[in-house]
Design a protein around this motif. Structure first.
Motif, PDB file in Angstrom:
ATOM      1  N   TYR A 109       0.841  -1.197   0.000  1.00 37.40           N
ATOM      2  CA  TYR A 109       0.000   0.000   0.000  1.00 37.40           C
ATOM      3  C   TYR A 109       0.877   1.248   0.000  1.00 37.40           C
ATOM      4  O   TYR A 109       1.750   1.397   0.861  1.00 37.40           O
ATOM      5  CB  TYR A 109      -0.937  -0.005   1.201  1.00 37.40           C
ATOM      6  CG  TYR A 109      -1.993  -1.080   1.103  1.00 37.40           C
ATOM      7  CD1 TYR A 109      -1.775  -2.353   1.623  1.00 37.40           C
ATOM      8  CD2 TYR A 109      -3.193  -0.842   0.446  1.00 37.40           C
ATOM      9  CE1 TYR A 109      -2.725  -3.353   1.507  1.00 37.40           C
ATOM     10  CE2 TYR A 109      -4.152  -1.830   0.328  1.00 37.40           C
ATOM     11  CZ  TYR A 109      -3.919  -3.084   0.856  1.00 37.40           C
ATOM     12  OH  TYR A 109      -4.859  -4.070   0.730  1.00 37.40           O
ATOM     13  N   ASP A 110       0.634   2.152  -0.944  1.00 30.48           N
ATOM     14  CA  ASP A 110       1.492   3.325  -1.062  1.00 30.48           C
ATOM     15  C   ASP A 110       0.787   4.635  -0.772  1.00 30.48           C
ATOM     16  O   ASP A 110       1.414   5.696  -0.831  1.00 30.48           O
ATOM     17  CB  ASP A 110       2.143   3.376  -2.442  1.00 30.48           C
ATOM     18  CG  ASP A 110       1.150   3.219  -3.572  1.00 30.48           C
ATOM     19  OD1 ASP A 110       1.543   2.690  -4.623  1.00 30.48           O
ATOM     20  OD2 ASP A 110      -0.014   3.620  -3.403  1.00 30.48           O
ATOM     21  N   SER A 111      -0.490   4.593  -0.489  1.00 33.21           N
ATOM     22  CA  SER A 111      -1.207   5.796  -0.076  1.00 33.21           C
ATOM     23  C   SER A 111      -2.090   5.437   1.118  1.00 33.21           C
ATOM     24  O   SER A 111      -2.759   4.390   1.092  1.00 33.21           O
ATOM     25  CB  SER A 111      -2.084   6.343  -1.210  1.00 33.21           C
ATOM     26  OG  SER A 111      -1.295   6.788  -2.287  1.00 33.21           O
ATOM     27  N   TRP A 112      -2.097   6.329   2.099  1.00 32.29           N
ATOM     28  CA  TRP A 112      -2.815   6.064   3.350  1.00 32.29           C
ATOM     29  C   TRP A 112      -3.633   7.285   3.754  1.00 32.29           C
ATOM     30  O   TRP A 112      -3.241   8.425   3.497  1.00 32.29           O
ATOM     31  CB  TRP A 112      -1.817   5.754   4.480  1.00 32.29           C
ATOM     32  CG  TRP A 112      -1.113   4.453   4.308  1.00 32.29           C
ATOM     33  CD1 TRP A 112      -0.035   4.207   3.504  1.00 32.29           C
ATOM     34  CD2 TRP A 112      -1.429   3.221   4.945  1.00 32.29           C
ATOM     35  NE1 TRP A 112       0.332   2.886   3.616  1.00 32.29           N
ATOM     36  CE2 TRP A 112      -0.511   2.259   4.486  1.00 32.29           C
ATOM     37  CE3 TRP A 112      -2.415   2.830   5.857  1.00 32.29           C
ATOM     38  CZ2 TRP A 112      -0.538   0.922   4.912  1.00 32.29           C
ATOM     39  CZ3 TRP A 112      -2.429   1.511   6.283  1.00 32.29           C
ATOM     40  CH2 TRP A 112      -1.505   0.579   5.815  1.00 32.29           C
ATOM     41  N   GLY A 113      -4.759   7.006   4.403  1.00 25.49           N
ATOM     42  CA  GLY A 113      -5.528   8.076   5.005  1.00 25.49           C
ATOM     43  C   GLY A 113      -4.999   8.440   6.368  1.00 25.49           C
ATOM     44  O   GLY A 113      -4.043   7.826   6.864  1.00 25.49           O
ATOM     45  N   GLN A 114      -5.643   9.413   6.974  1.00 25.72           N
ATOM     46  CA  GLN A 114      -5.176   9.919   8.261  1.00 25.72           C
ATOM     47  C   GLN A 114      -5.728   9.121   9.438  1.00 25.72           C
ATOM     48  O   GLN A 114      -5.254   9.277  10.565  1.00 25.72           O
ATOM     49  CB  GLN A 114      -5.552  11.398   8.419  1.00 25.72           C
ATOM     50  CG  GLN A 114      -6.994  11.661   8.866  1.00 25.72           C
ATOM     51  CD  GLN A 114      -8.036  11.347   7.814  1.00 25.72           C
ATOM     52  OE1 GLN A 114      -7.705  11.132   6.641  1.00 25.72           O
ATOM     53  NE2 GLN A 114      -9.300  11.326   8.221  1.00 25.72           N
ATOM     54  N   GLY A 115      -6.729   8.307   9.187  1.00 26.16           N
ATOM     55  CA  GLY A 115      -7.304   7.463  10.225  1.00 26.16           C
ATOM     56  C   GLY A 115      -8.552   8.059  10.848  1.00 26.16           C
ATOM     57  O   GLY A 115      -8.739   9.277  10.876  1.00 26.16           O
ATOM     58  N   THR A 116      -9.398   7.170  11.332  1.00 23.89           N
ATOM     59  CA  THR A 116     -10.610   7.582  12.044  1.00 23.89           C
ATOM     60  C   THR A 116     -10.769   6.686  13.269  1.00 23.89           C
ATOM     61  O   THR A 116     -10.570   5.478  13.190  1.00 23.89           O
ATOM     62  CB  THR A 116     -11.841   7.531  11.123  1.00 23.89           C
ATOM     63  OG1 THR A 116     -12.983   8.055  11.807  1.00 23.89           O
ATOM     64  CG2 THR A 116     -12.160   6.108  10.661  1.00 23.89           C
ATOM     65  N   GLN A 117     -11.116   7.290  14.392  1.00 29.21           N
ATOM     66  CA  GLN A 117     -11.177   6.562  15.646  1.00 29.21           C
ATOM     67  C   GLN A 117     -12.500   5.825  15.799  1.00 29.21           C
ATOM     68  O   GLN A 117     -13.574   6.403  15.577  1.00 29.21           O
ATOM     69  CB  GLN A 117     -11.004   7.529  16.830  1.00 29.21           C
ATOM     70  CG  GLN A 117     -11.143   6.892  18.196  1.00 29.21           C
ATOM     71  CD  GLN A 117      -9.969   5.995  18.542  1.00 29.21           C
ATOM     72  OE1 GLN A 117      -8.810   6.370  18.359  1.00 29.21           O
ATOM     73  NE2 GLN A 117     -10.253   4.803  19.070  1.00 29.21           N
TER      74      GLN A 117
END
Length: 122
Positions: A109-117
């Motif tokens: 995986y070469d692109s990631w989101g910032q995350g959600t709790q």
């Protein structure tokens, strides 16, 4: 390239949430999309992946039967429906994109989101 997750929140055990991840700047319909999660003090772990070929899905054993992946190529969006949530599902959830057909580890995986709790109380 941008991946933006949404839909996280706090629920009681047994509840449900739907996470969304909107992708821009990539050829979404030629990308497999994965979801990973990281609990406090733990390493990030694979949750699920949906291929761009035939929308085939892959799940971690811990979520199989409770979580469902889907994608809407017209909206450049991938969804993670989470049912029968358990306290051990509490984590930051990340979506990620790869040009591979599918991948169950982080490396491709070469692109990631910032995350959600996501927080599940007992």
């Amino acid at each position: 390239v941008q991946l933006v997750e949404s839909g996280g929140g706090a629920v009681e055990a047994g509840g449900s949430l739907r996470l969304s991840c909107v992708v821009s700047g990539r050829t979404f319909n030629k990308n497999a999309m994965g979801w990973f999660r990281q609990a406090p003090g733990m390493e990030r772990e694979f949750v699920g992946c949906i291929s761009w070929i035939n929308n085939r899905t892959f799940y971690a054993d811990s979520v199989r039967g409770r979580f469902t992946l889907s994608r809407d190529n017209a909206k450049n969006t991938v969804y993670l429906d989470m049912n029968n949530l358990k306290p051990e599902d509490t984590a930051v959830y990340y979506c990620a994109a790869t040009t591979r057909i599918a991948a169950t580890t982080e490396g491709p995986y070469d692109s990631w989101g910032q995350g959600t709790q996501v927080t599940v109380s007992s």
